[in-house]
Motif scaffolding. Structure first.
Motif, short mmCIF file in Angstrom:
data_model
loop_
_atom_site.label_atom_id
_atom_site.label_comp_id
_atom_site.label_asym_id
_atom_site.label_seq_id
_atom_site.Cartn_x
_atom_site.Cartn_y
_atom_site.Cartn_z
N MET A 95 0.88 5.57 0.65
CA MET A 95 0.22 6.80 1.13
C MET A 95 1.15 7.97 0.86
O MET A 95 2.35 7.89 1.17
CB MET A 95 -0.06 6.73 2.64
CG MET A 95 -1.15 5.73 3.03
SD MET A 95 -1.72 5.93 4.75
CE MET A 95 -0.36 5.15 5.63
N ASP A 96 0.61 9.05 0.32
CA ASP A 96 1.45 10.22 0.10
C ASP A 96 1.45 11.11 1.35
O ASP A 96 0.76 10.82 2.34
CB ASP A 96 1.04 10.98 -1.17
CG ASP A 96 -0.31 11.66 -1.03
OD1 ASP A 96 -0.96 11.54 0.03
OD2 ASP A 96 -0.74 12.31 -2.01
N THR A 120 -3.25 11.19 -2.29
CA THR A 120 -3.30 9.90 -2.98
C THR A 120 -2.79 8.79 -2.07
O THR A 120 -1.74 8.91 -1.44
CB THR A 120 -2.47 9.96 -4.27
OG1 THR A 120 -3.06 10.92 -5.15
CG2 THR A 120 -2.45 8.61 -4.98
N PHE A 121 -3.58 7.75 -2.02
CA PHE A 121 -3.15 6.53 -1.33
C PHE A 121 -3.73 5.38 -2.13
O PHE A 121 -4.42 5.60 -3.11
CB PHE A 121 -3.65 6.52 0.13
CG PHE A 121 -5.14 6.56 0.27
CD1 PHE A 121 -5.83 7.76 0.24
CD2 PHE A 121 -5.87 5.38 0.42
CE1 PHE A 121 -7.21 7.80 0.36
CE2 PHE A 121 -7.25 5.40 0.55
CZ PHE A 121 -7.92 6.62 0.51
N GLU A 171 0.82 -1.21 0.00
CA GLU A 171 0.00 0.00 0.00
C GLU A 171 0.86 1.25 0.00
O GLU A 171 1.96 1.26 0.56
CB GLU A 171 -0.89 0.00 1.26
CG GLU A 171 -1.88 -1.14 1.30
CD GLU A 171 -3.04 -0.96 0.32
OE1 GLU A 171 -3.59 0.14 0.26
OE2 GLU A 171 -3.37 -1.94 -0.37
N ARG A 205 -3.70 2.73 7.54
CA ARG A 205 -4.03 2.72 6.12
C ARG A 205 -5.53 2.63 5.90
O ARG A 205 -6.10 3.34 5.06
CB ARG A 205 -3.30 1.56 5.44
CG ARG A 205 -3.79 1.17 4.07
CD ARG A 205 -3.74 2.30 3.05
NE ARG A 205 -4.44 1.89 1.83
CZ ARG A 205 -5.75 2.02 1.64
NH1 ARG A 205 -6.51 2.59 2.55
NH2 ARG A 205 -6.28 1.60 0.53
N VAL A 211 -3.93 11.04 8.42
CA VAL A 211 -4.10 9.77 9.13
C VAL A 211 -3.49 9.88 10.52
O VAL A 211 -4.05 9.42 11.51
CB VAL A 211 -3.47 8.60 8.33
CG1 VAL A 211 -3.31 7.36 9.20
CG2 VAL A 211 -4.31 8.30 7.10
N ALA A 237 6.25 10.07 1.20
CA ALA A 237 5.42 8.89 0.94
C ALA A 237 5.85 7.75 1.84
O ALA A 237 7.01 7.67 2.24
CB ALA A 237 5.55 8.46 -0.52
N THR A 255 -1.84 12.37 2.92
CA THR A 255 -2.55 11.26 3.56
C THR A 255 -1.89 10.89 4.89
O THR A 255 -2.58 10.71 5.91
CB THR A 255 -2.58 10.03 2.63
OG1 THR A 255 -3.02 10.43 1.33
CG2 THR A 255 -3.51 8.94 3.16
N ILE A 256 -0.57 10.79 4.88
CA ILE A 256 0.15 10.45 6.12
C ILE A 256 -0.24 11.42 7.23
O ILE A 256 -0.56 11.01 8.35
CB ILE A 256 1.69 10.54 5.91
CG1 ILE A 256 2.15 9.53 4.86
CG2 ILE A 256 2.43 10.31 7.23
CD1 ILE A 256 3.59 9.77 4.38
N ALA A 311 -7.55 5.87 6.13
CA ALA A 311 -7.18 7.00 5.27
C ALA A 311 -8.41 7.77 4.78
O ALA A 311 -8.46 9.00 4.86
CB ALA A 311 -6.35 6.51 4.08
#
Lengths: 471, 471
Positions: free
Chosen positions: A253-254, A369-370, A251, A323, A261, A275, A257-258, A326
């Motif tokens: 995560m950009d 984006t993830f 998976e 994840r 989250v 990322a 997103t990080i 997200a």
């Protein structure tokens, strides 16, 4: 509102309690998990068994009333919005696990069962059902089948399609068909089972499914690889596959997103990284150790800043939860969240992520984006506000370009969410005019009066820009 | 014979050399691997590329001439016999491996490529394409796709369907469609890819395929378990699956098969045993060792008389060759060999083998049984003589009862050979009247003038005895 004769016939099939046309029921079933889409049905019906579904369909067919069958409506493509009114058929009462067959390693289940509950029961028997869409705590098995749901384990184990080996379904005319069975091989005629999976409620109403189960892996390990350079992270994905390792989960995560989250789940994620890759391998201990070691090497070769292997199951679960959260975390940022799932060949992940970021910048919109990078299945997610028409328009323009980019890279407009209402104008970009004609003719073959989930999959008009000549 | 205008148009597309209507060509393409079926075509055409296929189809559609596309014609269901005349389209010139994509682990191949050659090229790149039908030295990839071929590795790895992820195909009207792609996930509309796999040339002509490849297992081990009691052998199959072990191969041969194979291949097989199981496990060395040890225990618990694990790769290959030569060996016994593939849930293998033997006895016919026991996919094989009408009639009666027994046990009339001409009268037993209607409507949707392999899959009449009420 349907006329009284008709509603009386429907009530006589399911009982008064299970046909509703009060405002509350209508509004509650006028939308689904997709933002900015709403359309009131004329009634909501809750069948208890296949016979009732069949009888309902006979009545509706006679009166030419559209029907949208649905589970929890957690789909993200507007797949269960009753855009042409009619009756919404809610499958939640048909929610029983009918059998786990330990001799054949199959389960037979009704469509309304919640996916996570099903998985829990399967795992309690020491067996494994891999499809695990992020929505699994609310989604139903029937909905998963209708949309051909994927999930975090799709890379190694495939998606819902790979596990459905038999179906019972009710046709538009009320007839009941049974396809496949507890059979690992069956070539008796066209594969109606796989055709119904992912048909989004437009060909038949699924009333029972036989699912293949597999032995669970003995063990698994989870790791997080962190990158200052997004392109390096994306390239790592290709390099792992090229090394002929197929991880259970891979998976991506950009940075945006990080950060959200981490705000949401307080996991101490590396907020300064561009990322992260969340990687799992499962199998026998020796295999897992070897693969994880090789993956770590590849990550480091591709300039990962840090690589951490979870020491305990709890640590691993935390990373997976991060994840899985997200979408929820991103949804807290602004009033409206639009999650897409453009998909490319996995070797093109890096190019696709760069294209998404360029496109977002160009249109001045925020896209995080993830996604399931190992499948090439990314979820570019826009956070916006439905009340700001101008901004929403820019988001739409951006997504249109993202779909176009996916097609250009040899990809598709949807990897696991389905076409529904949202992607219908773009379907021709992927499958061409001849492909659309074939699909429409299949639809007519199953449902000549266009009663099953009408208005979905096929748009009145295709968006003009057709990138690839499929002729 | 087609009229001169038409043949001239066809010749102008492919060149004089590649359209033939001399007697030799017509006779050579009047039959396939299935005994006792023959029907002359009007012409034979050998296209070189997709454009030619498209042009040919446009001409044939205009003149309403049937077309049977085929590879080597090794199928066992009469699938490529041109029962309504017309043109046989032989795909052997379109036999190139277009690409092995090491980044995405896919191969793109033309339909006329020989399966074994394809597999050899894939393995030379250190990759793995599991479907391995026994006919693979002569069969083509296109034929495998049309029939959804299985093989010895289906149990663990699935069949052709599980590896076809993209297709190019020419429709009855000459239009070209492209489905799927180098994509691990794609839910853009109905799954035309999986619908075309196993459609037996009745929906479209496949002109190119994108196939999923996987990393090969690190090692494998092969063993032979020998039984004095046939029922114990069959029960072992269920017990292995119940123990949650999925071997790579789990094949069954009964005593008549063992003896003819041994006569043929001189392998020193145990001629006094009632049945043998040929079992392979592959994967990482530790997994393989553990599984083989557990399987040996299960065999012994189920009263295997002897269990032998092959010491060397050569020994293992010998055993596999023995199994692969079963059909050829049986075919030497008498002039006519009829090989069937009734399939049951794998827990019912023991019951099915007993039923086959009872039925053979009842009708006084010789039926040897071998097959992919782990899939529930048996090959009861009758040795007879086509000139003895009375005996052939008894064989047909026996097979009719065998199909009936398979359905009663929750199985199907064909696991991997297809419906074609031979099983068409029994298709309704498996899928019911409503199922047949749906399939016919799909056929009409693709091929409104019934030009693509007409007369196959759907019989004019269903055999009367319908065992299960699918309504």
């Amino acid at each position: 509102m349907l006329n009284q004769t008709l509603t009386e016939r429907l009530r006589s099939i399911v009982g008064d309690r299970y046909y509703r046309d009060d405002k509350e029921a209508l509004v509650a079933h006028s939308y689904d998990g997709t933002p900015m889409l709403q359309s009131l049905p004329d009634g909501v019906i809750y069948p208890e068994n296949t016979t009732q579904v069949s009888e309902i369909m006979k009545v509706l067919a006679e009166h030419r009333v559209p029907v949208v069958s649905r589970g929890s409506g957690s789909n993200l493509c507007g797949g269960t919005v009753p855009v042409q009114g009619g009756v919404v058929m809610v499958m939640h009462r048909m929610n029983r696990l009918l059998e786990i067959d330990m001799d054949n390693l199959t389960a037979t289940v009704q469509p309304g069962m919640i996916t996570a509950e099903f998985i829990a029961q399967i795992e309690a028997q020491g067996l494994f059902y891999p499809p695990d869409p992020s929505s699994m705590r609310i989604s139903t098995i029937g909905g998963n089948i209708a949309e051909c749901s994927g999930g975090l384990r799709g890379l190694k184990y495939g998606t819902t399609k790979d596990y459905v080996i038999g179906l019972e379904a009710v046709l538009a005319n009320g007839e009941i068909i049974r396809t496949g069975g507890k059979l690992m091989k069956d070539v008796a005629g066209y594969d109606l089972t796989k055709l119904l999976v992912g048909s989004e409620g437009t060909l038949a109403i699924i009333t029972e499914a036989t699912l293949k189960l597999i032995p669970p892996p003995a063990t698994k390990k989870t790791m997080l690889a962190m990158y200052k350079d997004l392109y390096c992270a994306a390239r790592t994905v290709s390099k792992i596959i090229e090394a002929k390792i197929i991880p259970a989960t891979l998976e991506f995560m950009d940075n945006p997103t990080i950060r959200v989250v981490d705000d949401f789940a307080k996991l101490g994620l590396p907020r300064d990284m561009e990322a992260v890759l969340l990687i799992e391998q499962d199998g026998d201990p020796a295999t897992v150790e070897r693969d994880i070691a090789r993956i770590r090497e590849i990550c480091e070769l591709e300039q990962a800043d840090r690589v951490e292997v979870a020491e305990t199951r709890e640590q691993a679960e935390k990373l997976l939860t991060a994840r899985r959260s997200a979408f929820t975390a991103l949804a807290r940022l602004r009033p409206t969240t639009i999650l897409e799932d453009a998909t490319v060949p996995r070797s093109r992940i890096a190019d696709m992520v760069l294209r998404i970021n360029e496109i977002a910048l160009k249109h001045g919109v925020t896209i995080a984006t993830f996604g399931h990078a190992g499948d090439g299945n990314l979820h570019p997610t826009a956070t916006t506000d439905a009340r700001d028409k101008e901004e929403v328009h820019r988001v739409e323009m951006a997504f249109e370009e993202i779909f176009e980019a996916a097609i250009e890279l040899g990809g598709t407009i949807t990897g696991e969410h389905g076409v529904g209402l949202v992607k219908a104008p773009f379907l021709e970009w992927k499958i061409g005019k001849a492909g659309i004609e074939v699909m429409k003719s299949i639809k007519v073959a199953f449902d000549p009066h266009n009663l099953l989930n009408p208005g979905k999959m096929f748009a009145k008009e295709t968006r003009k820009r057709v990138v690839i000549d499929h002729g």
